[in-house]
Design a protein around this motif. Structure first.
Motif, PDB file in Angstrom:
ATOM      1  N   ALA A  17      38.017  55.073  25.981  1.00  0.00           N
ATOM      2  CA  ALA A  17      37.570  53.832  26.498  1.00  0.00           C
ATOM      3  C   ALA A  17      35.960  53.706  26.691  1.00  0.00           C
ATOM      4  CB  ALA A  17      38.429  53.085  27.785  1.00  0.00           C
ATOM      5  N   ILE A  18      35.498  52.463  26.710  1.00  0.00           N
ATOM      6  CA  ILE A  18      34.029  52.222  27.077  1.00  0.00           C
ATOM      7  C   ILE A  18      33.962  52.034  28.433  1.00  0.00           C
ATOM      8  CG2 ILE A  18      32.070  50.731  26.747  1.00  0.00           C
ATOM      9  CD1 ILE A  18      33.807  49.738  24.171  1.00  0.00           C
ATOM     10  N   LYS A  19      33.225  53.001  29.023  1.00  0.00           N
ATOM     11  CA  LYS A  19      32.920  52.617  30.712  1.00  0.00           C
ATOM     12  C   LYS A  19      32.534  51.550  31.084  1.00  0.00           C
ATOM     13  CE  LYS A  19      34.079  57.055  31.269  1.00  0.00           C
ATOM     14  NZ  LYS A  19      34.644  57.019  30.067  1.00  0.00           N
ATOM     15  N   GLY A  20      33.361  50.625  31.874  1.00  0.00           N
ATOM     16  CA  GLY A  20      32.790  49.281  32.291  1.00  0.00           C
ATOM     17  C   GLY A  20      33.394  48.332  31.672  1.00  0.00           C
ATOM     18  N   ILE A  76      44.479  41.882  35.906  1.00  0.00           N
ATOM     19  CA  ILE A  76      44.305  40.764  36.740  1.00  0.00           C
ATOM     20  C   ILE A  76      42.849  40.837  37.222  1.00  0.00           C
ATOM     21  CG2 ILE A  76      45.056  40.066  39.229  1.00  0.00           C
ATOM     22  CD1 ILE A  76      47.897  41.400  38.609  1.00  0.00           C
ATOM     23  N   ALA A  77      42.391  41.875  37.781  1.00  0.00           N
ATOM     24  CA  ALA A  77      40.994  41.876  38.343  1.00  0.00           C
ATOM     25  C   ALA A  77      39.848  41.330  37.473  1.00  0.00           C
ATOM     26  CB  ALA A  77      40.756  43.342  38.933  1.00  0.00           C
ATOM     27  N   ARG A  78      40.272  41.833  35.964  1.00  0.00           N
ATOM     28  CA  ARG A  78      39.277  41.390  35.082  1.00  0.00           C
ATOM     29  C   ARG A  78      39.068  39.910  35.109  1.00  0.00           C
ATOM     30  NH1 ARG A  78      43.177  40.355  31.417  1.00  0.00           N
ATOM     31  NH2 ARG A  78      42.603  39.835  29.380  1.00  0.00           N
ATOM     32  N   LEU A  79      39.870  39.109  35.434  1.00  0.00           N
ATOM     33  CA  LEU A  79      39.895  37.611  35.596  1.00  0.00           C
ATOM     34  C   LEU A  79      39.262  37.046  36.920  1.00  0.00           C
ATOM     35  CD1 LEU A  79      43.191  36.933  33.630  1.00  0.00           C
ATOM     36  CD2 LEU A  79      40.688  37.191  32.539  1.00  0.00           C
ATOM     37  N   LEU A  80      39.133  37.787  37.845  1.00  0.00           N
ATOM     38  CA  LEU A  80      38.836  37.221  39.214  1.00  0.00           C
ATOM     39  C   LEU A  80      37.618  37.007  39.324  1.00  0.00           C
ATOM     40  CD1 LEU A  80      40.725  39.989  41.624  1.00  0.00           C
ATOM     41  CD2 LEU A  80      41.559  37.602  40.844  1.00  0.00           C
ATOM     42  N   LYS A  81      37.248  35.741  40.222  1.00  0.00           N
ATOM     43  CA  LYS A  81      35.949  35.349  40.444  1.00  0.00           C
ATOM     44  C   LYS A  81      35.321  36.101  41.318  1.00  0.00           C
ATOM     45  CE  LYS A  81      38.059  32.191  43.667  1.00  0.00           C
ATOM     46  NZ  LYS A  81      39.030  30.857  43.582  1.00  0.00           N
ATOM     47  N   PRO A  82      33.786  36.303  41.338  1.00  0.00           N
ATOM     48  CA  PRO A  82      33.146  37.105  42.256  1.00  0.00           C
ATOM     49  C   PRO A  82      33.721  37.298  43.815  1.00  0.00           C
ATOM     50  CG  PRO A  82      31.631  35.979  40.859  1.00  0.00           C
ATOM     51  CD  PRO A  82      32.994  35.386  40.485  1.00  0.00           C
ATOM     52  N   GLU A 101      41.255  55.900  39.096  1.00  0.00           N
ATOM     53  CA  GLU A 101      40.516  56.289  38.209  1.00  0.00           C
ATOM     54  C   GLU A 101      40.294  55.298  36.803  1.00  0.00           C
ATOM     55  OE1 GLU A 101      38.568  58.942  38.254  1.00  0.00           O
ATOM     56  OE2 GLU A 101      37.592  58.612  36.508  1.00  0.00           O
ATOM     57  N   ILE A 102      41.633  54.966  36.584  1.00  0.00           N
ATOM     58  CA  ILE A 102      41.679  53.953  35.466  1.00  0.00           C
ATOM     59  C   ILE A 102      40.698  52.537  35.914  1.00  0.00           C
ATOM     60  CG2 ILE A 102      43.234  52.305  34.199  1.00  0.00           C
ATOM     61  CD1 ILE A 102      44.934  54.762  33.624  1.00  0.00           C
ATOM     62  N   ALA A 106      37.411  51.245  34.297  1.00  0.00           N
ATOM     63  CA  ALA A 106      37.072  49.549  33.789  1.00  0.00           C
ATOM     64  C   ALA A 106      35.843  48.814  34.717  1.00  0.00           C
ATOM     65  CB  ALA A 106      38.488  48.847  34.080  1.00  0.00           C
ATOM     66  N   GLY A 107      35.401  49.610  35.531  1.00  0.00           N
ATOM     67  CA  GLY A 107      34.329  49.162  36.347  1.00  0.00           C
ATOM     68  C   GLY A 107      34.622  47.976  37.532  1.00  0.00           C
TER      69      GLY A 107
END
Ligand code: 662
Ligand code: MG
Length: 214
Positions: A17-20, A76-82, A101-102, A106-107
């Motif tokens: 995977a690409i970090k972040g 889920i977290a990738r879609l959350l607002k700041p 770790e995963i 994903a950052g």
């Protein structure tokens, strides 16, 4: 001691995977679990339904029951607002560091808090110990016979408000009959059924959305 399947999934993410980049973490897990070793992540097909409901809910505070490797926590977290945050409960001590770790690769470590323990012990502490008021979105994906009792706990501890959205995985298979009985034909819930397929397989499965009406 041989590595576990979950450790091998982490190895694959860590290497490929690409970090972040959350999308690349999801793609890596989906690829590994479709081509190498099946694992019970919600997966790419039901994942699109999860994405849709999370976008609809646009939650400030979200809860997940059953972190496992962290695939749906990343989803889920990738879609959350700041300002938003996801709490994910996992009781298996072997999976917690793998999921952490995963999620970090994903950052998304600032958006997700993994709470280690049994959902039935942690849910009663969400308000007092974790400063939660009410939950805007809940993803149920832990032991299927725990969906109903833990939903009742959420109700009893005042964690649901008018419009809180529950989304349950595996309504088709393995199935969660007690949960369906609780939320369907219940004046406090408005339910929607989403037919789909089992992660990485052709077998049918489904998700159920239950909106709490207060
Ligand atoms: C008593 C503690 C309760 N409280 C708890 N508190 C905290 N954490 C909990 C609790 N109960 C469980 N967990 C954690 O949640 C995860 C458990 C996830 C469970 N998921 C399934 O069983 C499943 C099966 C299939 C499947 C489909 C086809 C097949 F052929 C085989 C399997 C597909 C799917 O999509 C599935 O999600 C994790 C492994 C486990 O440690
Ligand atoms: Mg599942």
């Amino acid at each position: 001691m041989d590595q576990s399947k979950e450790q091998r999934i982490l190895n694959s993410v860590s290497y490929n995977a690409i970090k972040g980049d959350a999308e690349s973490v999801l793609d890596c897990i989906d690829k590994y679990c479709s081509q190498k070793e099946w694992a019970m992540n919600v997966g790419d097909e039901k994942g699109l339904i999860l994405d849709k409901i999370v976008k609809e809910a646009d939650p400030t505070v979200a809860l997940e029951l059953g972190t496992y490797c962290g695939y749906s926590a990343v989803r889920i977290a990738r879609l959350l607002k700041p300002s938003a945050h996801l709490f994910s409960i996992e009781f298996n001590a072997e999976f917690v560091p793998i999921a952490k770790e995963i999620i970090e690769i994903a950052g998304l470590e600032d958006k997700v808090t993994i709470l280690e323990g049994h959902a039935q012990d942690i849910i009663p502490q969400l308000k007092t110990k974790y400063n939660v008021d009410t939950l805007d979105f809940v993803f149920l994906d832990h032991w299927k016979d725990r969906y109903a009792p833990d939903t009742i706990l959420l109700e009893q501890y005042g964690l649901l408000r008018k419009g809180s959205i529950l989304l349950a995985d595996n309504i088709g298979f393995p199935g969660a009959p007690d949960f369906l009985k609780h939320v369907r034909n219940n004046e406090h819930y408005e339910c929607t059924h989403y037919p789909s397929h089992l992660e990485y397989m052709k077998a049918p499965d489904a998700m159920e959305k239950a909106v709490y009406l207060g």
